[in-house]
Design a protein around this motif. Sequence first.
Motif, PDB file in Angstrom:
ATOM      1  N   VAL A   6       0.651  -1.351   0.028  1.00 26.17           N
ATOM      2  CA  VAL A   6      -0.029  -0.018   0.129  1.00 26.17           C
ATOM      3  C   VAL A   6       1.005   1.287   0.063  1.00 26.17           C
ATOM      4  CG1 VAL A   6      -0.395   0.322   2.482  1.00 26.17           C
ATOM      5  CG2 VAL A   6      -2.177   0.919   1.017  1.00 26.17           C
ATOM      6  N   ALA A   7       2.208   1.013   0.421  1.00 27.92           N
ATOM      7  CA  ALA A   7       3.193   2.271   0.212  1.00 27.92           C
ATOM      8  C   ALA A   7       3.333   2.769  -1.056  1.00 27.92           C
ATOM      9  CB  ALA A   7       4.557   1.841   1.115  1.00 27.92           C
ATOM     10  N   ILE A   8       3.262   1.947  -2.147  1.00 27.35           N
ATOM     11  CA  ILE A   8       3.389   2.482  -3.398  1.00 27.35           C
ATOM     12  C   ILE A   8       2.127   3.057  -4.061  1.00 27.35           C
ATOM     13  CG2 ILE A   8       3.538   1.504  -5.906  1.00 27.35           C
ATOM     14  CD1 ILE A   8       5.965   1.208  -4.223  1.00 27.35           C
ATOM     15  N   VAL A   9       1.235   2.785  -3.337  1.00 29.18           N
ATOM     16  CA  VAL A   9      -0.169   3.509  -3.710  1.00 29.18           C
ATOM     17  C   VAL A   9      -0.042   5.016  -2.969  1.00 29.18           C
ATOM     18  CG1 VAL A   9      -2.719   3.660  -3.553  1.00 29.18           C
ATOM     19  CG2 VAL A   9      -1.607   1.555  -4.060  1.00 29.18           C
ATOM     20  N   ASN A  10       0.417   4.998  -2.020  1.00 27.89           N
ATOM     21  CA  ASN A  10       0.472   6.058  -1.119  1.00 27.89           C
ATOM     22  C   ASN A  10       1.482   7.093  -1.877  1.00 27.89           C
ATOM     23  OD1 ASN A  10       2.043   7.976   1.111  1.00 27.89           O
ATOM     24  ND2 ASN A  10       0.224   7.575   2.053  1.00 27.89           N
ATOM     25  N   HIS A  11       2.788   6.542  -2.405  1.00 27.49           N
ATOM     26  CA  HIS A  11       3.441   7.330  -2.769  1.00 27.49           C
ATOM     27  C   HIS A  11       3.078   8.121  -4.160  1.00 27.49           C
ATOM     28  CE1 HIS A  11       6.334   5.878  -0.233  1.00 27.49           C
ATOM     29  NE2 HIS A  11       6.791   4.755  -0.919  1.00 27.49           N
ATOM     30  N   ALA A  12       2.147   7.174  -5.030  1.00 22.96           N
ATOM     31  CA  ALA A  12       1.606   7.709  -6.306  1.00 22.96           C
ATOM     32  C   ALA A  12       0.521   8.856  -5.766  1.00 22.96           C
ATOM     33  CB  ALA A  12       1.046   6.541  -6.902  1.00 22.96           C
ATOM     34  N   LEU A  13      -0.183   8.676  -4.883  1.00 22.51           N
ATOM     35  CA  LEU A  13      -1.284   9.626  -4.618  1.00 22.51           C
ATOM     36  C   LEU A  13      -0.453  11.068  -4.018  1.00 22.51           C
ATOM     37  CD1 LEU A  13      -4.083   7.317  -2.753  1.00 22.51           C
ATOM     38  CD2 LEU A  13      -3.940   8.462  -4.914  1.00 22.51           C
ATOM     39  N   SER A  14       0.623  10.625  -3.411  1.00 18.50           N
ATOM     40  CA  SER A  14       1.292  11.741  -2.824  1.00 18.50           C
ATOM     41  C   SER A  14       1.866  12.660  -3.913  1.00 18.50           C
ATOM     42  CB  SER A  14       2.482  11.565  -2.037  1.00 18.50           C
ATOM     43  OG  SER A  14       2.037  10.860  -0.536  1.00 18.50           O
ATOM     44  N   MET A  15       2.327  12.003  -5.053  1.00 16.51           N
ATOM     45  CA  MET A  15       2.963  12.641  -6.232  1.00 16.51           C
ATOM     46  C   MET A  15       1.776  13.285  -6.911  1.00 16.51           C
ATOM     47  SD  MET A  15       5.311  13.355  -8.194  1.00 16.51           S
ATOM     48  CE  MET A  15       6.674  12.573  -8.514  1.00 16.51           C
ATOM     49  N   ILE A  16       0.624  12.583  -7.179  1.00 12.30           N
ATOM     50  CA  ILE A  16      -0.675  13.561  -7.612  1.00 12.30           C
ATOM     51  C   ILE A  16      -0.972  14.658  -6.860  1.00 12.30           C
ATOM     52  CG2 ILE A  16      -3.075  13.236  -8.207  1.00 12.30           C
ATOM     53  CD1 ILE A  16      -2.368  10.312  -8.850  1.00 12.30           C
ATOM     54  N   LEU A  17      -0.952  14.617  -5.609  1.00  9.32           N
ATOM     55  CA  LEU A  17      -1.314  15.657  -4.782  1.00  9.32           C
ATOM     56  C   LEU A  17      -0.251  16.801  -4.886  1.00  9.32           C
ATOM     57  CD1 LEU A  17      -3.097  17.143  -2.485  1.00  9.32           C
ATOM     58  CD2 LEU A  17      -1.638  15.754  -0.900  1.00  9.32           C
ATOM     59  N   PHE A  18       1.192  16.464  -5.090  1.00 13.83           N
ATOM     60  CA  PHE A  18       2.074  17.441  -5.331  1.00 13.83           C
ATOM     61  C   PHE A  18       1.843  18.231  -6.476  1.00 13.83           C
ATOM     62  CE2 PHE A  18       6.220  18.485  -7.159  1.00 13.83           C
ATOM     63  CZ  PHE A  18       6.547  19.626  -6.444  1.00 13.83           C
ATOM     64  N   VAL A  19       1.601  17.596  -7.734  1.00  9.40           N
ATOM     65  CA  VAL A  19       1.284  18.168  -8.745  1.00  9.40           C
ATOM     66  C   VAL A  19       0.271  19.037  -9.090  1.00  9.40           C
ATOM     67  CG1 VAL A  19       0.730  17.610 -11.402  1.00  9.40           C
ATOM     68  CG2 VAL A  19       2.355  16.181 -10.208  1.00  9.40           C
ATOM     69  N   VAL A  20      -0.960  18.661  -8.299  1.00  8.79           N
ATOM     70  CA  VAL A  20      -2.117  19.409  -7.896  1.00  8.79           C
ATOM     71  C   VAL A  20      -1.799  20.702  -6.998  1.00  8.79           C
ATOM     72  CG1 VAL A  20      -4.401  19.699  -6.896  1.00  8.79           C
ATOM     73  CG2 VAL A  20      -3.724  17.525  -8.271  1.00  8.79           C
ATOM     74  N   CYS A  21      -1.075  20.583  -6.204  1.00  6.26           N
ATOM     75  CA  CYS A  21      -0.470  21.833  -5.325  1.00  6.26           C
ATOM     76  C   CYS A  21       0.282  22.692  -6.134  1.00  6.26           C
ATOM     77  CB  CYS A  21       0.348  21.176  -4.016  1.00  6.26           C
ATOM     78  SG  CYS A  21      -0.599  20.654  -2.853  1.00  6.26           S
TER      79      CYS A  21
END
Length: 141
Positions: free
Chosen positions: A80-95
């Motif tokens: 699940v950490a890989i999914v967390n990293h991907a979602l964090s990357m998406i959040l960073f791009v949105v920010c």
Amino acid sequence: MWIAVPLLVVPWLLYNIVVLTGLLGGDPSLGADPSLRQAVFSLPMTSGVRWNVGVGDMILFLGLIFLFFELLKSTSSQKVAIVNHALSMILFVVCLVQFLLIPTFATSTFFLITVMVMLDVLAGFIVTIIAARKDLDFSGA
């Protein structure tokens, strides 16, 4: 499944709610910065002055607490950490897009939220790479 959601989505969401709904009022032509700095409460200091705490300060404080827990989560080697990293990357791009393109997001408060999300992304990838290097160390030394 909720463990995969980055905790830093909470301060990002709070900032979006406060700024986009005009919850704090203020003049829209001045941007969001004055309303974020508006004192919600103040605390007396031993120096004799009062420390004014605004909504932006509270969002940043919450973000720092969540960043700490995100850094702890990044040391996990679960799938699940890989999914967390991907979602964090998406959040960073949105920010980053919000900070660069939307005028009400061009504040120091939102910049620091964006930096926190970026640090979460970097820490997650660095910890994952280091853990993978330890798992794949085949040197016979």
